[in-house]
Design an enzyme around this catalytic site. Structure first.
Site, short mmCIF file in Angstrom:
data_model
loop_
_atom_site.label_atom_id
_atom_site.label_comp_id
_atom_site.label_asym_id
_atom_site.label_seq_id
_atom_site.Cartn_x
_atom_site.Cartn_y
_atom_site.Cartn_z
N SER A 159 37.60 40.24 45.23
CA SER A 159 36.49 39.42 45.75
C SER A 159 36.91 38.86 47.10
O SER A 159 38.12 38.77 47.40
CB SER A 159 36.24 38.26 44.78
OG SER A 159 35.43 37.28 45.37
N TYR A 167 39.29 31.27 39.62
CA TYR A 167 38.68 32.56 39.98
C TYR A 167 39.30 33.10 41.26
O TYR A 167 39.72 34.27 41.32
CB TYR A 167 37.17 32.40 40.13
CG TYR A 167 36.49 33.71 40.50
CD1 TYR A 167 36.33 34.71 39.56
CD2 TYR A 167 36.03 33.94 41.80
CE1 TYR A 167 35.73 35.92 39.89
CE2 TYR A 167 35.43 35.14 42.15
CZ TYR A 167 35.27 36.13 41.18
OH TYR A 167 34.69 37.33 41.51
N1 LIG Z 1 28.62 39.23 41.80
C1 LIG Z 1 29.41 38.68 42.71
O1 LIG Z 1 28.99 37.80 43.49
C2 LIG Z 1 30.84 39.14 42.85
C3 LIG Z 1 31.49 38.90 44.07
C4 LIG Z 1 32.79 39.31 44.24
C5 LIG Z 1 33.45 39.98 43.23
N2 LIG Z 1 32.82 40.20 42.05
C6 LIG Z 1 33.58 40.89 41.00
O2 LIG Z 1 33.01 42.17 40.81
C7 LIG Z 1 33.17 42.58 39.45
C8 LIG Z 1 31.82 42.98 38.87
O3 LIG Z 1 31.02 41.81 38.85
P1 LIG Z 1 29.44 41.84 38.69
O4 LIG Z 1 28.89 41.03 39.78
O5 LIG Z 1 28.98 43.24 38.50
O6 LIG Z 1 29.31 40.98 37.34
P2 LIG Z 1 28.45 41.21 36.01
O7 LIG Z 1 27.13 41.81 36.33
O8 LIG Z 1 28.50 39.90 35.31
O9 LIG Z 1 29.32 42.28 35.21
C9 LIG Z 1 30.52 41.97 34.57
C10 LIG Z 1 30.85 43.08 33.61
O10 LIG Z 1 32.10 42.79 32.97
C11 LIG Z 1 31.95 43.09 31.58
N3 LIG Z 1 32.88 42.27 30.79
C12 LIG Z 1 32.99 40.93 30.80
N4 LIG Z 1 33.92 40.54 29.91
C13 LIG Z 1 34.40 41.68 29.33
C14 LIG Z 1 35.37 41.94 28.33
N5 LIG Z 1 36.07 40.94 27.76
N6 LIG Z 1 35.60 43.22 27.95
C15 LIG Z 1 34.91 44.23 28.52
N7 LIG Z 1 33.99 44.04 29.50
C16 LIG Z 1 33.73 42.78 29.88
C17 LIG Z 1 30.49 42.72 31.28
O11 LIG Z 1 30.01 43.41 30.14
P3 LIG Z 1 29.82 42.80 28.67
O12 LIG Z 1 29.35 41.39 28.83
O13 LIG Z 1 28.81 43.72 28.06
O14 LIG Z 1 31.16 42.91 28.04
C18 LIG Z 1 29.81 43.28 32.52
O15 LIG Z 1 29.55 44.65 32.37
C19 LIG Z 1 33.85 41.41 38.74
O16 LIG Z 1 35.23 41.65 38.68
C20 LIG Z 1 33.56 40.23 39.65
O17 LIG Z 1 34.55 39.23 39.54
C21 LIG Z 1 31.52 39.80 41.83
#
Ligand SMILES: NC(=O)c1ccc[n+]([C@@H]2O[C@H](COP(=O)([O-])OP(=O)(O)OC[C@H]3O[C@@H](n4cnc5c(N)ncnc54)[C@H](OP(=O)(O)O)[C@@H]3O)[C@@H](O)[C@H]2O)c1
Length: 255
Positions: free
Chosen positions: A136, A149
């Site tokens: 991130s 985080y």
């Molecule tokens: N969105 C942002 O603003 C942002 C910015 C920078 C970086 N990121 C990073 O990018 C990545 C993807 O984020 P996103 O925005 O796509 O978030 P998201 O839509 O909330 O997706 C998170 C995913 O992680 C899975 N997950 C959570 N806990 C888990 C567990 N214990 N075991 C297996 N799977 C698990 C969730 O699936 P289930 O709930 O079905 O398990 C979901 O598919 C993350 O690492 C996040 O930190 C996000």
């Protein structure tokens, strides 16, 4: 059997990776998609008629689930062409006010599970395989009110860059993806107690664009992928200016 594995595939950028991955690898036999919510994974598995999508509903912070998955890999002996570690979570709030289990849960998922998953997959990777780790832009500097985080993502960034160097002689390339705010379900959990500051919302981008850039940078063997002018500027300034300056203004801004 040539496969790609995507964790965090049930939503957001992980799901987007599943949709875009066949543009990068056209000779995949299967894509293994991992998350806890089976119904979401099944929805995605209908997405492609080009390649078989195998939903694997596991919690990657659960040791029993991880052991079972490891056994499954030892039986199948796949060739992992790409591993995408997208599973992750964040919770906005002061460290001294937030729930301990939530804070530890972030470290467990963002750092511990990502490390274990990568270690488990490496024996099945070979020359020209790739790893994409979602870090991130929060990794670029300490973030009050998002302390654990940001620290967990600094770990992912540092780990990925070092691993990229270590694995170069095996022809395996690692890219850390460092987006700013992206419009996904991430904020449903992140904003459980506190809202994201309004100025950050101005930088909100679409997951499709972040993932497209991430795949492009991975193909170019770049160790870091940053989408958008704003986040590239943030990266630049956090490299050339002392972090204490950002922290000083953050504190002043809150008073
Ligand atoms: N969105 C942002 O603003 C942002 C910015 C920078 C970086 N990121 C990073 O990018 C990545 C993807 O984020 P996103 O925005 O796509 O978030 P998201 O839509 O909330 O997706 C998170 C995913 O992680 C899975 N997950 C959570 N806990 C888990 C567990 N214990 N075991 C297996 N799977 C698990 C969730 O699936 P289930 O709930 O079905 O398990 C979901 O598919 C993350 O690492 C996040 O930190 C996000």
């Amino acid at each position: 059997m040539n496969i790609a594995i995507v964790t965090g595939a049930s939503s957001g950028m992980g799901a987007e990776c599943v949709k875009q991955i066949t543009k990068v690898y056209d000779r995949l036999d299967e894509i293994w998609i991992i998350a806890r919510r089976m119904e979401r994974l099944c929805g995605l598995s209908l997405y492609s008629d080009k390649v078989k999508i195998r939903p694997i509903p596991i919690d990657i912070t659960n040791e029993g689930h991880m052991e079972a998955f490891n056994e499954c890999m030892k039986d199948a002996k796949p060739k992992i062409r790409m591993l995408v570690n997208a599973a992750g979570m964040g919770i906005i709030g002061r460290f001294d006010e937030e729930d301990l289990l939530d804070e530890i849960g972030m470290v467990d998922l963002n750092c511990r599970a990502l490390t274990a998953f990568t270690k488990m997959c490496l024996p099945f990777m070979q020359k020209n395989s790739r790893i994409i780790n979602f870090a991130s832009s929060a990794a670029f500097l300490p973030q009050p009110d998002f302390a654990v985080y940001a620290a967990s993502k600094a770990y992912v960034l540092s780990f990925s860059r070092a691993l990229n160097k270590e694995l170069k002689n095996r022809g395996i390339y690692v890219t850390a993806v460092c987006p700013g705010p992206v419009a996904t379900d991430f904020f449903k959990i992140a904003e459980k107690h506190h809202k994201m500051p309004g100025y950050k919302k101005l930088a909100l981008v679409r997951p499709e664009a972040v993932v497209e850039k991430a795949f492009c940078d991975s193909l170019k063997k770049r160790d870091v992928s940053v989408y958008s002018f704003t986040m590239n500027s943030l990266r630049f300034f956090t490299k050339v200016l002392p972090h204490s300056l950002f922290l000083y203004f953050w504190k002043e801004g809150k008073q």
